[in-house]
Design a protein around this motif. Structure first.
Motif, PDB file in Angstrom:
ATOM      1  N   TRP A 123       0.949  -1.071  -0.339  1.00 56.14           N
ATOM      2  CA  TRP A 123      -0.393   0.339   0.097  1.00 56.14           C
ATOM      3  C   TRP A 123       1.217   1.187   0.260  1.00 56.14           C
ATOM      4  CZ3 TRP A 123      -1.034  -4.593   2.680  1.00 56.14           C
ATOM      5  CH2 TRP A 123      -2.129  -5.033   2.337  1.00 56.14           C
ATOM      6  N   PHE A 133      -3.621   2.647  -1.189  1.00 57.42           N
ATOM      7  CA  PHE A 133      -4.282   2.545  -1.415  1.00 57.42           C
ATOM      8  C   PHE A 133      -3.213   0.927  -2.263  1.00 57.42           C
ATOM      9  CE2 PHE A 133      -2.462   4.679  -4.688  1.00 57.42           C
ATOM     10  CZ  PHE A 133      -1.847   4.576  -5.200  1.00 57.42           C
ATOM     11  N   SER A 306     -13.270  -9.915   4.222  1.00 57.63           N
ATOM     12  CA  SER A 306     -12.517  -9.744   2.643  1.00 57.63           C
ATOM     13  C   SER A 306     -11.744 -10.750   2.350  1.00 57.63           C
ATOM     14  CB  SER A 306     -11.076  -8.650   2.994  1.00 57.63           C
ATOM     15  OG  SER A 306     -10.036  -9.232   4.163  1.00 57.63           O
ATOM     16  N   GLY A 388     -12.671  -0.626  -0.651  1.00 58.67           N
ATOM     17  CA  GLY A 388     -10.867  -0.318  -0.803  1.00 58.67           C
ATOM     18  C   GLY A 388     -10.222   0.044  -2.500  1.00 58.67           C
ATOM     19  N   SER A 389      -9.409   0.266  -2.437  1.00 54.43           N
ATOM     20  CA  SER A 389      -8.567   0.660  -3.270  1.00 54.43           C
ATOM     21  C   SER A 389      -9.398  -0.302  -4.475  1.00 54.43           C
ATOM     22  CB  SER A 389      -7.017   1.224  -3.360  1.00 54.43           C
ATOM     23  OG  SER A 389      -6.473  -0.495  -3.120  1.00 54.43           O
TER      24      SER A 389
END
Length: 444
Positions: A123, A133, A306, A388-389
Motif C-alpha cells: 500500500w 491504496f 475480505s 477499498g482501493s
C-alpha cells in the motif's frame, strides 16, 4: 401552504427528470449492469454481517459504521462505473501507455517505502486525505489496457518472437516481478491472465509454453524447498522452522514455504487456523445456510470481510447461495465474451476480454481459497469484499467494459458494419483495424 406544496412537487419533478436523464444515458450490456447491482447488494449485506466483531473491537459495537462505509464505497463505485462507461473506450487506448509507465515507478516506490500491512508492503498512503491504496490494482489495470492496445497493433507480426511476442510479454513480466515480492498470488494470477490473453490474441503456443516453463522454475524451487524441509518428525520440523525463519529475512519466502507445507502436509489438527475456521463456517451453512446475519464464523475467521468473505456467504446462504455467486461471475464472463465477439475493433475486444478475465480469475481464486482447494492467498472477492482501493479499481474495470459494450451498441444501432477481410490464420476471430477505419467518436 399551497405554494409550499407546488414548490415541493416541482422539486420532485425536477429530481425525477434528472434521474430519467441518467437512466437514458446509461448504456451498455444490461446483464452486466444487473450483475453489478446484484453483487453490490450482496456486498452490503455480507460485509455488514462480517464486520460485527470488528465493529465491537474498533467502534465499541457500533456496527452501523461499517454499513455506512460500505454503502459509501458502493455509491462511489457506482459513480465510477457510470462515468467510466460514458467515456469512449478509445480514450483508454491513449491513456494506456502513460498509466503503464506511471505504474512502474509507483510499484518500485511501494516496494521500498510503502505501508506494511498483513505481512506485506502493498500500500501507499495518500497525503492530505491519509488513505491507503494498493498500487498493484492500478498496475494490473494499466497493464491490461496497455497489452490490449499492443495486441491490436501487432496482429500482423504476432507470430514473430522478436517483433510480436517479446514486446507483449515483457510488460507482463515487469509488472509480475514488481508485484511478486509482496503478493505472489496476485503476480501469478496476473501472469496467467496475461498469457491467456496472448493465447486468444493468436500468439505462438510454443512461445507461451516456453514462458510458462520459465515461470514454473521458481515455483518448482519453492515447492522443492517446502518438501525438502518438512517430513513431520521433530528433528525435521525444527530444521524446517530454522530454515523458514532464515528465509523470512528475504522478503516473504518463508511465508510462502509455510503455506505450501500447511497445504500439502498439515493434518486435521495442524491445519492453519484460518482454514479450520473456514471449514467450520462452511459446514454450519449446509445446503440452505444459517440465514443473513447469523454467521458465527465471522467471530473467529481472520479477515471475514475480505479474503474469507466467501466462507461467510456459504455459512449464511448455504451451498445454494455460494453456487449462485459462482453462476453470477460466469454469466458476467459470458457477457464479456459476447462483447468480445461483437466488437469490430481489436482494441475494444481485447480490452473487454482482458479485464473480465482478471476479475473472474480473481473471484475463482478467492473462492478456491475459502474451500481449501488452493493454498491461502490474499486476494479479495471482486465487488463483494469490503470496500477499498481494490473495490474502486474493480468498478473502474467494469465501467471500461461497459464503455466497450456501449460503443458496440451504438455502432450496431446506427449503421451496419461490413466485416473487413480477416487476416490470415485469424484463429481468435479478431479483425485487425485498417489504417483508414475510424474508431467511434468520443461521446460525453
Amino acid at each position: 401552504m399551497s405554494t409550499f406544496l407546488d414548490r415541493s412537487f416541482t422539486d420532485i419533478s425536477a429530481a425525477s427528470t434528472v434521474g430519467t436523464g441518467l437512466l437514458k444515458k446509461t448504456k451498455g450490456d444490461k446483464y452486466i449492469w444487473g450483475i453489478v447491482i446484484m453483487l453490490a447488494i450482496t456486498s452490503l449485506l455480507v460485509v455488514y454481517s462480517a464486520t460485527g466483531s470488528l465493529a465491537y473491537k474498533m467502534y465499541k459495537g457500533n456496527t452501523e459504521v461499517y454499513l455506512f462505509k460500505q454503502f459509501m464505497f458502493i455509491s462511489v463505485g457506482m459513480a465510477v462505473v457510470y462515468f467510466a462507461h460514458r467515456i469512449n473506450y478509445t480514450i483508454y487506448s491513449r491513456l494506456a501507455l502513460y498509466l503503464f509507465l506511471l505504474s512502474i515507478p509507483l510499484m518500485i516506490f511501494t516496494m521500498f517505502f510503502g505501508v506494511s500491512l498483513n505481512e506485506g508492503t502493498r500500500w501507499v498512503r495518500l497525503p492530505i486525505i491519509n488513505l491507503t491504496f494498493q498500487t498493484s490494482d492500478l498496475a494490473k489495470l494499466a497493464l491490461f489496457m496497455y497489452i490490449s492496445r499492443q495486441l491490436s497493433r501487432k496482429q500482423e507480426v504476432i507470430k514473430d518472437f522478436k517483433k510480436g511476442y517479446l514486446p507483449l510479454i515483457t510488460p507482463v513480466l515487469i509488472i509480475c516481478a514488481l508485484i511478486a515480492p509482496s503478493n505472489l498470488s496476485t503476480a501469478l494470477l496476473t501472469g496467467a491472465t496475461g498469457l491467456l490473453l496472448l493465447f486468444i490474441g493468436r500468439a505462438q503456443v510454443k512461445h507461451i509454453l516456453a514462458t510458462i516453463g520459465l515461470a514454473c522454475i521458481p515455483v518448482a524451487l519453492l515447492i522443492t524447498v517446502a518438501v525438502a524441509t518438512y517430513d513431520g518428525s521433530a528433528e525435521k520440523a525444527a530444521k524446517s522452522s530454522a530454515i523458514t525463519e532464515s528465509l523470512r529475512s528475504t522478503g516473504r519466502i518463508g511465508t510462502w514455504i509455510k503455506r505450501v507445507q500447511d497445504f500439502m502436509y498439515a493434518s486435521a489438527e495442524e491445519t492453519p487456523y484460518q482454514v479450520q475456521q473456514a471449514k467450520i463456517a462452511i459446514a454450519k451453512g449446509g445446503i440452505l445456510g444459517a440465514g443473513p446475519g447469523n454467521s458465527e464464523g465471522k467471530n473467529f475467521l481472520p479477515h471475514p470481510y475480505s479474503d474469507m468473505i466467501y466462507a461467510i456467504i456459504l455459512e449464511e446462504y448455504g451451498l445454494i447461495g455460494g453456487a449462485i455467486i459462482i453462476f453470477i461471475y460466469l454469466v458476467f464472463l459470458l457477457r464479456c465474451i459476447n462483447i468480445f465477439r461483437r466488437c469490430p475493433f481489436a482494441f475494444g475486444a481485447f480490452l473487454a476480454l482482458a479485464l473480465s478475465f482478471t476479475l473472474v480469475i480473481q473471484a475463482m481464486a478467492n473462492m478456491a481459497v475459502a474451500v481449501n482447494i488452493v493454498p491461502v492467498t490474499g486476494v479479495t472477492l471482486p465487488l463483494v469484499s469490503m470496500g477499498g482501493s481494490s473495490f474502486l479499481f474493480t468498478c473502474a474495470s467494469i465501467g471500461i467494459i461497459l464503455s466497450v459494450a456501449r460503443n458496440v451498441e451504438q455502432i450496431e444501432g446506427k449503421e451496419p458494419i461490413i466485416p473487413p477481410t480477416p487476416v490470415d490464420d485469424n484463429k481468435a476471430g479478431i479483425v485487425v483495424e485498417e489504417k483508414n477505419k475510424m474508431e467511434p467518436s468520443v461521446v460525453a
